[in-house]
Design a protein around this motif. Sequence first.
Motif, PDB file in Angstrom:
ATOM      1  N   GLU A  66       0.819  -1.218   0.000  1.00  2.00           N
ATOM      2  CA  GLU A  66       0.000   0.000   0.000  1.00  2.00           C
ATOM      3  C   GLU A  66       0.855   1.272   0.000  1.00  2.00           C
ATOM      4  O   GLU A  66       0.445   2.296  -0.535  1.00  2.00           O
ATOM      5  CB  GLU A  66      -0.940   0.032   1.213  1.00  2.00           C
ATOM      6  N   VAL A 110       1.162   4.589  -5.149  1.00  2.00           N
ATOM      7  CA  VAL A 110       1.077   6.006  -5.500  1.00  2.00           C
ATOM      8  C   VAL A 110       1.629   6.133  -6.911  1.00  2.00           C
ATOM      9  O   VAL A 110       2.288   5.225  -7.416  1.00  2.00           O
ATOM     10  CB  VAL A 110       1.875   6.892  -4.520  1.00  2.00           C
ATOM     11  N   ASP A 111       1.361   7.286  -7.546  1.00  2.00           N
ATOM     12  CA  ASP A 111       1.730   7.412  -8.955  1.00  2.00           C
ATOM     13  C   ASP A 111       3.234   7.592  -9.174  1.00  2.00           C
ATOM     14  O   ASP A 111       3.778   7.118 -10.163  1.00  2.00           O
ATOM     15  CB  ASP A 111       0.978   8.596  -9.578  1.00  2.00           C
ATOM     16  N   GLY A 112       3.890   8.313  -8.268  1.00  2.00           N
ATOM     17  CA  GLY A 112       5.320   8.570  -8.471  1.00  2.00           C
ATOM     18  C   GLY A 112       5.928   9.230  -7.260  1.00  2.00           C
ATOM     19  O   GLY A 112       5.418   9.095  -6.146  1.00  2.00           O
ATOM     20  N   GLY A 113       7.052   9.931  -7.465  1.00  2.00           N
ATOM     21  CA  GLY A 113       7.692  10.651  -6.372  1.00  2.00           C
ATOM     22  C   GLY A 113       8.921   9.935  -5.843  1.00  2.00           C
ATOM     23  O   GLY A 113       9.321   8.889  -6.339  1.00  2.00           O
ATOM     24  N   LYS A 114       9.495  10.533  -4.799  1.00  2.00           N
ATOM     25  CA  LYS A 114      10.792  10.089  -4.296  1.00  2.00           C
ATOM     26  C   LYS A 114      10.790   8.665  -3.718  1.00  2.00           C
ATOM     27  O   LYS A 114      11.666   7.872  -4.050  1.00  2.00           O
ATOM     28  CB  LYS A 114      11.286  11.088  -3.244  1.00  2.00           C
ATOM     29  N   HIS A 146      -8.575  -0.342   8.996  1.00  2.00           N
ATOM     30  CA  HIS A 146      -7.125  -0.418   8.780  1.00  2.00           C
ATOM     31  C   HIS A 146      -6.465  -1.245   9.888  1.00  2.00           C
ATOM     32  O   HIS A 146      -5.295  -1.061  10.194  1.00  2.00           O
ATOM     33  CB  HIS A 146      -6.481   0.968   8.676  1.00  2.00           C
ATOM     34  N   SER A 204      -6.063   2.804   1.446  1.00  2.00           N
ATOM     35  CA  SER A 204      -4.817   3.440   1.867  1.00  2.00           C
ATOM     36  C   SER A 204      -5.074   4.553   2.874  1.00  2.00           C
ATOM     37  O   SER A 204      -5.943   5.395   2.675  1.00  2.00           O
ATOM     38  CB  SER A 204      -4.088   4.004   0.651  1.00  2.00           C
ATOM     39  N   PHE A 221       3.952  15.704  -3.756  1.00  2.00           N
ATOM     40  CA  PHE A 221       5.014  14.788  -3.309  1.00  2.00           C
ATOM     41  C   PHE A 221       4.986  13.442  -4.044  1.00  2.00           C
ATOM     42  O   PHE A 221       6.024  12.933  -4.461  1.00  2.00           O
ATOM     43  CB  PHE A 221       4.880  14.567  -1.797  1.00  2.00           C
ATOM     44  N   ASP A 222       3.780  12.857  -4.200  1.00  2.00           N
ATOM     45  CA  ASP A 222       3.750  11.527  -4.834  1.00  2.00           C
ATOM     46  C   ASP A 222       2.915  11.497  -6.120  1.00  2.00           C
ATOM     47  O   ASP A 222       2.420  10.431  -6.507  1.00  2.00           O
ATOM     48  CB  ASP A 222       3.343  10.437  -3.835  1.00  2.00           C
ATOM     49  N   ALA A 223       2.805  12.654  -6.777  1.00  2.00           N
ATOM     50  CA  ALA A 223       2.134  12.671  -8.091  1.00  2.00           C
ATOM     51  C   ALA A 223       2.970  11.887  -9.103  1.00  2.00           C
ATOM     52  O   ALA A 223       4.132  11.569  -8.863  1.00  2.00           O
ATOM     53  CB  ALA A 223       1.947  14.106  -8.555  1.00  2.00           C
ATOM     54  N   LYS A 224       2.365  11.611 -10.228  1.00  2.00           N
ATOM     55  CA  LYS A 224       3.002  10.845 -11.305  1.00  2.00           C
ATOM     56  C   LYS A 224       4.349  11.457 -11.705  1.00  2.00           C
ATOM     57  O   LYS A 224       4.535  12.666 -11.657  1.00  2.00           O
ATOM     58  CB  LYS A 224       2.061  10.894 -12.512  1.00  2.00           C
ATOM     59  N   ASP A 225       5.277  10.602 -12.092  1.00  2.00           N
ATOM     60  CA  ASP A 225       6.578  11.069 -12.578  1.00  2.00           C
ATOM     61  C   ASP A 225       6.487  11.474 -14.042  1.00  2.00           C
ATOM     62  O   ASP A 225       5.650  10.965 -14.786  1.00  2.00           O
ATOM     63  CB  ASP A 225       7.627   9.962 -12.446  1.00  2.00           C
ATOM     64  N   ARG A 245       6.852  19.411  -7.657  1.00  2.00           N
ATOM     65  CA  ARG A 245       8.024  18.606  -7.250  1.00  2.00           C
ATOM     66  C   ARG A 245       9.139  18.921  -8.239  1.00  2.00           C
ATOM     67  O   ARG A 245       8.951  18.765  -9.445  1.00  2.00           O
ATOM     68  CB  ARG A 245       7.645  17.126  -7.286  1.00  2.00           C
ATOM     69  N   ASP A 282      14.974  17.669  -8.334  1.00  5.33           N
ATOM     70  CA  ASP A 282      15.564  16.773  -7.323  1.00  5.33           C
ATOM     71  C   ASP A 282      14.492  16.012  -6.544  1.00  5.33           C
ATOM     72  O   ASP A 282      14.769  15.477  -5.471  1.00  5.33           O
ATOM     73  CB  ASP A 282      16.411  17.592  -6.334  1.00  5.33           C
ATOM     74  N   ARG A 283      13.272  15.986  -7.061  1.00  6.25           N
ATOM     75  CA  ARG A 283      12.134  15.306  -6.422  1.00  6.25           C
ATOM     76  C   ARG A 283      11.805  15.893  -5.048  1.00  6.25           C
ATOM     77  O   ARG A 283      11.314  15.203  -4.158  1.00  6.25           O
ATOM     78  CB  ARG A 283      12.386  13.797  -6.295  1.00  6.25           C
ATOM     79  N   LEU A 284      12.091  17.174  -4.862  1.00  7.55           N
ATOM     80  CA  LEU A 284      11.707  17.839  -3.620  1.00  7.55           C
ATOM     81  C   LEU A 284      10.487  18.712  -3.891  1.00  7.55           C
ATOM     82  O   LEU A 284      10.383  19.327  -4.956  1.00  7.55           O
ATOM     83  CB  LEU A 284      12.860  18.704  -3.099  1.00  7.55           C
TER      84      LEU A 284
END
Lengths: 298, 270
Positions: free
Chosen positions: A57, A61-65, A129, B100, B138-142, B206, B209-211
């Motif tokens: 889980e 997410v779609d992407g990111g660090k 959860h 989630s 932060f966690d959107a698509k690349d 973002r 540097d992915r920040l």
Amino acid sequence: MANNQPIDNMTGERSLSLSNVPVPEHFLGFGLGLRTEHFQDVLNDKINIDWFEVVSENFMVDGGKPKHYLHSIRELYPMVMHGVSLSIGSTDPLNFDYLRKLKVLTNELQPEWISDHLCWTGAHEKNSHDLLPLPYNDEALNHVCQRVEQVQEFLGRPILLENVSSYLSYKNSTMTEWQFFNEVARRSGCEILLDINNIYVSARNHDFNPQDYLNGIAKDKVKQFHLAGHSDYGDYVIDTHDHPVADPVWQLYEKALQRFGWISTMIERDDNIPPLVELLAEVDTARNIATKTLGSLG
Amino acid sequence: MKNDEKNKSKYSVSKLSLHSLQQQMMNYLTDDKSAVAQHVVEHGGISREARLHIYKNAYQMRFKETIDNDHQILGMYLGDDLFDQMVSGYIKAYPSNNTSLRNFADSLPTFLANQIPFKDYPLISELAHFERLLMVAFDAKDANHFTREHLLEMPHKHWPSLVFRFHPSVQIAMFNFNSVETWQALKQEQAPEPAKQAANIWLLWRNNDRLTQFRSLSQQEHHLMTMMLNGHDFASLCDNLLSQSPNEDISQLALNYLLSWIDDGILASH
Ligand SMILES: [Fe+2]
């Protein structure tokens, strides 16, 4: 990918093993639950770890660090995926939206296997959860088996189910948890992730003998062990994953090794997360106990 | 075997269906209804109420920790008492229906905009909204970023017809209060200015540097970005600038905007 030691083609066992206990082909060695706090160290340092488990889980997410790190680490280590939202025992319909996301991540990561829990997490479209215990009776057994079959068909592969820690049991149970668990595995074809700490925690909370649990599980079904820490309140024990593995759990791990042999083992830590070296030391403890119990891997 | 016999004797025959049992357990967790207790085995040193309470406590702590993690600055702004009031109200009003926890507090800005006492201080809802946008970025698509090299590779004659695409992490948000400034002050552990009403627009994204980064937008830059979102090409953006400020060097102004977007990492390559 998983096996970096030579395999004897005739027997499917590792030819280098000095152990008198055969090493199954699916044995990954000694691993760790991958946590964001350790991403950088895992990539930078030379560490003695054989594989990682990731919580599915966290990466839906779609992407990111975090996802970027995940893929970099996957290039270096075998991985297994561990989910917490399958809710295999819920009377709500199976969540195919979730299963599709799980399948996408499975295609991305190509894990050695995927697991979730023998429990339910919510009902009537509300999610707790939490890993809530099931009643252990025929109705629940039929329900779970039929859903495991559906999930395995959708994913195109068998799944592993894990025993949860529990703090209550229901009056309408008609069998023990291990009878129920073993029957689920036998009938649905799923495999077993045995959490040694969860057996200990539930044994204390429900006053059963943990050795009875181990003895009740078929030897050929178990593919992975979890080890984790708990909080002991005297009258009851809570599965907190915020401490090192406790001594009685190490002792039970030894018993589990004696019964099941070489099983991929890992440390789960979810809270109060220490520096990576401390967890690696716990992984070393598991490796040493296994070697002492089963012989040297060579 | 002996143990199995012992266990069996604890269980009275009950025909409660799995469906009803789960309904009662969820009612206990979400609404404090205690009917499920009669189906729980009484055993050993702790009562069945205490056993159930372990689950109830975990249920509340899990969601509280999730909101706490997602909304640290909002937490500082509210202080412990109001934060706890918000958490317990939100858990009851918006029980999780997602697999989630990442999405659990998605409706927190809406909750804060409509619930007493929070709705009387609209900055609170805006703070929550800003923090959720940071998470989205932060966690959107690349996507690959559009770079100066990409631009230079293109023949000059094609520049006017270029249509730029934003990186998927880009968020544009409008606020009616000094909410972002308040967030920044608290982040730097300084006392924020009192709440004051004034329309303002912010860009979040973002970077290379992915920040996650953010900055305010002028009316003019916001207008250009809205045009880009609607598929207008670079020539149209220049025409628009010209119509607003006919006496300026429009090509230089337009180029400056474009280069700052490229260097910030706001544009995606095609
Ligand atoms: Fe576990």
